[in-house]
Motif scaffolding. Structure first.
Motif, short mmCIF file in Angstrom:
data_model
loop_
_atom_site.label_atom_id
_atom_site.label_comp_id
_atom_site.label_asym_id
_atom_site.label_seq_id
_atom_site.Cartn_x
_atom_site.Cartn_y
_atom_site.Cartn_z
N ASP A 1 36.96 37.94 45.91
CA ASP A 1 36.71 39.33 46.28
C ASP A 1 37.88 39.80 47.16
O ASP A 1 38.08 39.25 48.25
CB ASP A 1 35.39 39.43 47.04
CG ASP A 1 35.07 40.82 47.52
OD1 ASP A 1 35.90 41.74 47.39
OD2 ASP A 1 33.95 40.99 48.04
N ARG B 1 37.08 40.41 50.82
CA ARG B 1 36.93 39.20 51.64
C ARG B 1 38.29 38.66 52.06
O ARG B 1 38.49 38.22 53.19
CB ARG B 1 36.18 38.11 50.88
CG ARG B 1 34.70 38.28 50.84
CD ARG B 1 34.07 37.10 50.14
NE ARG B 1 32.69 36.96 50.56
CZ ARG B 1 31.93 35.96 50.24
NH1 ARG B 1 32.39 34.97 49.50
NH2 ARG B 1 30.68 35.92 50.64
N GLU C 1 39.84 40.90 54.68
CA GLU C 1 39.22 40.67 55.98
C GLU C 1 39.73 39.37 56.61
O GLU C 1 40.01 39.29 57.80
CB GLU C 1 37.70 40.63 55.82
CG GLU C 1 36.94 40.76 57.13
CD GLU C 1 36.15 39.51 57.44
OE1 GLU C 1 35.97 39.26 58.64
OE2 GLU C 1 35.74 38.80 56.52
N TRP D 1 35.99 27.36 52.98
CA TRP D 1 34.74 28.10 53.19
C TRP D 1 33.87 27.40 54.22
O TRP D 1 33.72 26.18 54.20
CB TRP D 1 33.96 28.20 51.89
CG TRP D 1 34.71 28.91 50.80
CD1 TRP D 1 35.62 28.35 49.93
CD2 TRP D 1 34.62 30.28 50.46
NE1 TRP D 1 36.10 29.32 49.09
CE2 TRP D 1 35.49 30.53 49.39
CE3 TRP D 1 33.86 31.34 50.98
CZ2 TRP D 1 35.64 31.77 48.81
CZ3 TRP D 1 34.02 32.60 50.39
CH2 TRP D 1 34.90 32.80 49.33
#
Length: 139
Positions: free
Chosen positions: A13, A16, A19, A52
């Protein structure tokens, strides 16, 4: 340290990633104000390694490579709150694992990271050159 999971692929994305870049300070040097460029940066990278913490993207290594001779590590970003936990080193290690056994990794360091790369084994090279899209070029 949290249980960080690593994955491969560029189906990310763009919001994401934007950010993450903003939170890692890499956004200061990337065109994060232009979603189309961010989408292209992701789509055209042929080696992406991500880190992650659950559903939170905490790190990314974006590389352009031929998988045999050279790879350009164009982005290495780790959220400020996750730095100094070995995530950047692991992203680079996993990048190298996917490249050919004789392939070298090159990069242009962000000013704040100049001291980081020699500490993890990179050698400084004195003959890098940059030609920006806005620079004149004699035809």
């Amino acid at each position: 340290m949290a249980d960080i999971e690593y994955s491969y692929g560029n189906d990310l994305d763009p919001e994401r990633v934007t950010e993450l870049y903003r939170d890692s300070t890499l956004g200061e040097r990337r065109p994060i104000d232009d979603p189309a460029i961010v989408r292209d940066m992701l789509r055209h990278a042929n080696l992406m390694v991500t880190a992650w913490d659950g559903e939170l993207l905490v790190g990314v290594a974006r590389t352009l490579t031929d998988f045999s001779y050279v790879g350009y590590l164009s982005d290495l970003a780790v959220r400020l709150s996750y730095q100094r936990q070995g995530i950047g080193v692991e992203l680079i290690s996993r990048t190298r694992e996917r490249m050919g056994p004789r392939s070298m990794l090159v990069l242009l360091s962000a000013p704040r990271a100049v001291g980081y790369y020699p500490r993890i084994g990179f050698t400084k090279h004195e003959s890098a050159w940059i030609l920006r899209a806005s620079d004149p070029f004699p035809l």
